[in-house]
Enzyme design. Structure first.
Site, PDB file in Angstrom:
ATOM      1  CE  LYS A 105      -3.837   1.845   2.838  1.00  0.00           C
ATOM      2  NZ  LYS A 105      -4.668   1.537   4.028  1.00  0.00           N
ATOM      3  CB  SER A 129      -7.694   3.834   3.248  1.00  0.00           C
ATOM      4  OG  SER A 129      -6.925   3.097   4.185  1.00  0.00           O
ATOM      5  CB  SER A 187      -8.380   1.167   6.056  1.00  0.00           C
ATOM      6  OG  SER A 187      -8.874   2.474   6.182  1.00  0.00           O
TER       7      SER A 187
END
EC number: 3.5.1.-
Length: 546
Positions: free
Chosen positions: A129, A204, A228
């Site tokens: 990420k 997210s 997330s």
């Protein structure tokens, strides 16, 4: 240069880095909404490469150890599929395949010479990420002004994975600031759901989840402050865990609002199996290496015996704030019947406090500085707030609070935790075993998915960030939304006491979600992550057998 020009150049740089041999004809797939079959049907991957990308992380390592596969071959297959995925759903913010190739070649050379694997992730291609620090690679947190920020060191978690033999070759998208349940930013654009590109990928960690769903990587180390990890995993039909936050080292990770530590970030895998989930979570628990890491508690990973006898599970259908859509309720009821048919026990569980008060406390805690870190970062280039962040400000406000008010928030959080603990302990009065429930099952979100820019209620996940209870996401196999089983709840009257329930209710149409997978959330007690994983594994075996 304007923020739009910076964003356009950044997106083009990622796309241009993809080798020509892995490029798709965009016109051919522009009208598709379900793109999950494209990697298999586009003709770019060989049959052998398709078989490789069907492997879990543990299976990749086993094939390498048995010399049926090399690290380079694994990277070539997953790298090609990652390139395809990005062109379909816009999930990457950095592509450094050549670096990954050098890592893979070194692993193959070492294994050939010594016959020993570097570690439990030897040769596994792992996407990271945006949020993670990788030495020399950009970390933007979805902000235009941070386009050129490149840390000089790996974060603690990245170092753990690198030492375990993981091969890094790309980084995935996240929303502006990370505080959104959809993955969209002015810098990287919108990441799409591969099951229905008109729906949100979740956030997210949406870039992570869609890449795992499209099998561009078998596993990702995702992050979670309010849902997330879990929401993107749920919207993409995947396995995931948000571990107890204090168990995972987080040194060297990016965070614009890093001074807020009352509700702590957690890190955990999004993947395709409970076996990968358990192995990866054990690895990133990182004991004893984390004994001097100030961001975690050095807790050894426990060996938990396989569960024998009857499970007792608490069922929380809704939180009295936002009523879940019919298919979400049906998935929970299906799980209840499946458990009871196998001889386990399910009892009703109600949250022992006002969950609307809890989520207000949660957001007041997140933004004690009144969004100052986010807003000042945006001002550097003049980029606007994304709609999801604007919605949060409208609902929860934007006020810098005093030290006394901050202390009061901590008192409220402690009271919520004490009440929830007591309610869990009190389930001894409900179970036939006379012991508290082994876990709770509940929704991950009030819907199986959402249209882009819909104002999504976080409460079903953020509650467990506030409490710091670990939770697992389990797919419900062969479960699809349909009008016959999931008609509109026309008799339900939405609550007027919050701004989420009515829009959520009015949104629901079965046909909108017909391609979406379904999942449940399984919740355990703090620092009992190992026990939660064992309980979830039993439930997973039952759900997959149906």
């Amino acid at each position: 240069m304007s923020w739009k020009a910076i964003a356009k150049a950044a997106q083009a740089e990622v796309l241009d880095a993809i080798p020509t041999k892995w490029k798709l004809d965009p016109a051919k797939y522009r009208t598709l909404t379900d793109v999950t079959s494209v990697p298999r049907e586009c003709g770019i991957l060989s049959d052998a490469q398709l078989s490789i990308t069907d492997l879990t992380a543990l299976e990749v390592v086993k094939r390498i150890e048995s010399r049926e596969l090399t690290a380079v071959q694994a990277l070539e297959a997953f790298g090609a599929r990652t390139a395809i995925a990005h062109q379909l759903v816009n999930c990457l913010m950095d592509w450094f395949y050549e670096d990954g190739l050098r890592q893979a070649e070194e692993l193959d050379k070492s294994f050939k010479a010594t016959g020993k694997l570097k570690g439990p992730l030897h040769g596994v291609p792992v996407a990271l990420k945006d949020f993670h620090f990788v030495a020399g690679r950009p970390t933007t947190t979805g902000y235009v002004s941070r386009r050129d920020f490149r840390p000089e060191h790996d974060s603690a978690l990245v170092k753990t994975l690198r030492d375990a033999g993981a091969v890094f070759y790309c980084k995935t998208t996240m929303p502006q600031s990370g505080m959104a349940i959809e993955t969209v930013s002015n810098l990287w654009g919108r990441t799409l759901n591969p099951y229905n590109t008109a729906l949100s990928a979740g956030g997210s960690s949406g870039g992570d989840a869609v890449l795992v769903a499209l099998k561009g990587t078998p596993i990702t180390p995702s992050t979670d402050l309010g849902g997330s990890i879990r929401v993107p995993a749920a919207f993409n039909g995947l396995y995931a865990i948000r571990p107890t936050s204090d168990r995972i080292p987080k040194g060297g990770m990016d965070n614009i609002n890093s001074g807020q530590i009352s509700i702590k970030l957690s890190c955990g895998p999004i993947c395709h199996s409970m076996e990968d989930l358990e192995s990866f979570t054990k690895l990133i628990n990182a004991y004893p290496e984390n004994q001097n890491d100030p961001t975690s508690v050095p807790v050894p990973w426990k060996t938990v015996k396989p569960i024998e006898g009857k499970l007792t599970i608490g069922l929380m259908k809704w939180d009295k704030v936002v009523m879940p859509h019919p298919p979400v309720i049906r998935a929970l009821e299906h799980t209840k019947r499946t458990l009871e048919k196998a001889g386990h026990e399910v009892v009703e569980f109600d949250v022992p406090f006002d969950c609307w008060d809890a989520i207000q406390t949660t957001f007041d805690t997140y933004y004690q500085s009144g969004h100052s870190g986010t807003l000042s970062t945006l001002e550097a280039t003049g980029e606007p707030l994304i709609p999801a962040f604007e919605d949060l400000i409208k609902v929860f406000g934007s006020k810098e609070i005093s030290a006394a008010e901050s202390q009061q928030l901590n008192v409220k959080a402690r009271i919520f935790r004490e009440k929830f603990r007591d309610a869990w302990d009190a389930t001894t009065k409900l179970t036939s075993t006379g012991r508290p429930v082994d876990a709770l099952i509940c929704p991950t979100a009030p819907a199986v998915g959402y249209p882009h820019d819909f104002n999504v209620y976080w409460g079903y996940t953020s509650l467990f960030n506030l409490l710091d209870y670990p939770s697992v996401i389990l797919p419900v196999a062969n479960f699809k939304v349909n009008p016959q089983d999931d008609p509109v709840a026309s008799n339900y009257k939405p609550l007027e006491t919050n701004p989420y329930d009515k829009p959520n209710h009015e949104l629901y149409k079965p046909e909108l979600f017909s391609s979406q997978p379904s999942t449940i959330q399984v919740v355990g007690r703090p620092f009992q992550d190992e026990e939660l994983i064992k309980v979830s594994s039993v439930m997973d075996d039952l759900l997959r057998a149906m």
